[in-house]
Design a protein around this motif. Structure first.
Motif, short mmCIF file in Angstrom:
data_model
loop_
_atom_site.label_atom_id
_atom_site.label_comp_id
_atom_site.label_asym_id
_atom_site.label_seq_id
_atom_site.Cartn_x
_atom_site.Cartn_y
_atom_site.Cartn_z
N ALA A 70 0.84 -1.21 0.00
CA ALA A 70 0.00 0.00 0.00
C ALA A 70 0.87 1.25 0.00
O ALA A 70 0.55 2.24 -0.67
N LEU A 74 0.83 4.37 -2.71
CA LEU A 74 0.50 5.73 -2.28
C LEU A 74 1.71 6.65 -2.25
O LEU A 74 1.57 7.87 -2.08
N LYS A 291 -2.41 -3.48 4.54
CA LYS A 291 -2.78 -2.54 3.48
C LYS A 291 -3.78 -1.51 3.99
O LYS A 291 -3.64 -0.30 3.77
N GLU A 295 -3.53 2.60 4.20
CA GLU A 295 -4.52 3.39 3.45
C GLU A 295 -5.31 4.32 4.38
O GLU A 295 -5.57 5.48 4.03
#
Length: 339
Positions: A70, A74, A291, A295
């Motif tokens: 993740a 990002l 993840k 997030e």
């Protein structure tokens, strides 16, 4: 993996700040290699700290892999550090030392539901978002999110599979970790509820506590086999308890006669599953937990809180000896290191 809270509180209370700082240099684990950068603020490179219950357990390495994935998507760095053992007295100085580095968010698997709360409060006082993952705190006030697996559902799924495997008859033993550990209590609750409702002819014994030591679980099941000739099944509430139970059953020559159900898909436990020594295994989705934690932290940092769902409870997966090679199942097995 669980401990007596009173003992840890006493231990932690006598640690001075200076001692904590010194111990911080002994923290285990490694830092990830995230690329940095922020979609909402080009000048800001977010760095998120992930402190697991212990760095040496494959479950948390698997969680780290999900967090790294993740983070890569990002454009943030995930800094993974922790203790080598499930020990809040070792985890606390790691959490303290990471605060000194001013991370943008903390993802924490607290090794004790209350002992880590003061350290969490220090992060919150510094306006650093905190998310608990896998295990939680007794007091979750101020947390950005709480992410966990549904332990009642996992125990119930094990009970359903175990009740069917033993034909709805006989005696079932439970080998748990330590008394009072909320995770284990919930798993046992799920199992016993299902057996009582759907398999009324099954006698369920009171839990015995191995403290997650394989040898202890093995000796306990050896004694239970002698005391209960009709023993038909054993539920090991964690990986080590299940492994010990399987060892006892196999060494007694009763493999196939006594069904062993377990929890957690560590490499050694999965090996027992594939060999048929453990028949049923409840598996947590640690990749997804990692993840989601990243997030959610990113959403909090970028003002997109509507993406955060809390508490977030994930369902578990049931693996069996028959489906262990199915890629849709085996993808959830824990790994020692990210690929």
């Amino acid at each position: 993996m669980h401990v007596h809270r009173k003992t840890w509180r006493t231990t932690i209370a006598v640690l001075s700040i200076a001692t904590l700082a010194a111990l911080a240099g002994c923290s285990a684990g490694d830092a990830s290699d995230g690329s940095g950068g922020s979609a909402s603020d080009p000048g800001k490179e977010y760095r998120i700290a992930l402190v697991p219950g212990m760095t040496t357990h494959s479950a948390y390495q698997t969680m780290y892999c999900g967090a790294k994935e993740a983070g890569k998507e990002l454009g943030v760095t995930v800094d993974f550090q922790g203790a080598n053992a499930w020990d809040p007295a070792q985890q606390l100085p790691v959490v303290q030392s990471m605060l000194a580095t001013s991370p943008d968010a903390l993802l924490l698997v607290p090794a004790d539901s209350s002992a880590l709360r003061p350290a969490v409060d220090q992060y919150l006082a510094s306006d650093i978002p905190v998310i608990t993952v896998d295990t939680g705190l007794e007091n979750s006030d101020g947390l950005t999110a709480v992410i966990s697996s549904d332990n009642v559902q996992g125990g119930a799924a094990a009970g359903e599979a175990l009740g069917e495997a033993i034909g709805g008859k006989g005696t079932v033993a439970i080998i748990s970790g330590v008394p009072g550990a909320t995770t284990d209590v919930d798993r046992v609750k799920g199992l016993t509820q299902v057996l009582a409702e759907k398999y009324p002819d099954v006698k369920v014994l009171e839990p015995e506590y191995s403290r997650s030591v394989v040898a202890t679980a093995e000796s306990q099941v050896q004694a239970l086999m002698l005391a209960h000739p009709d023993l038909a099944g054993v539920f090991g509430v964690n990986g080590n308890s299940a492994t010990g139970a399987a060892n006892a059953v196999v060494n007694a020559g009763r493999k196939g006669e006594i069904v062993v159900a377990g929890y957690d898909a560590e490499p050694g436990t999965v090996e027992q599953l594939r060999a048929g020594n453990i028949t049923i295994l409840v598996v947590q989705d640690f990749v997804q937990e990692g993840k989601l934690a990243v997030e959610y932290a990113y959403a909090a940092l970028t003002g997109d809180e509507k993406k955060i769902e809390t508490p977030k409870v994930l369902e578990n997966i049931i693996a069996t000896t028959e489906n262990a090679e199915d890629p849709d199942i085996s993808k959830y097995f824990y790994i020692e290191k990210c690929g």
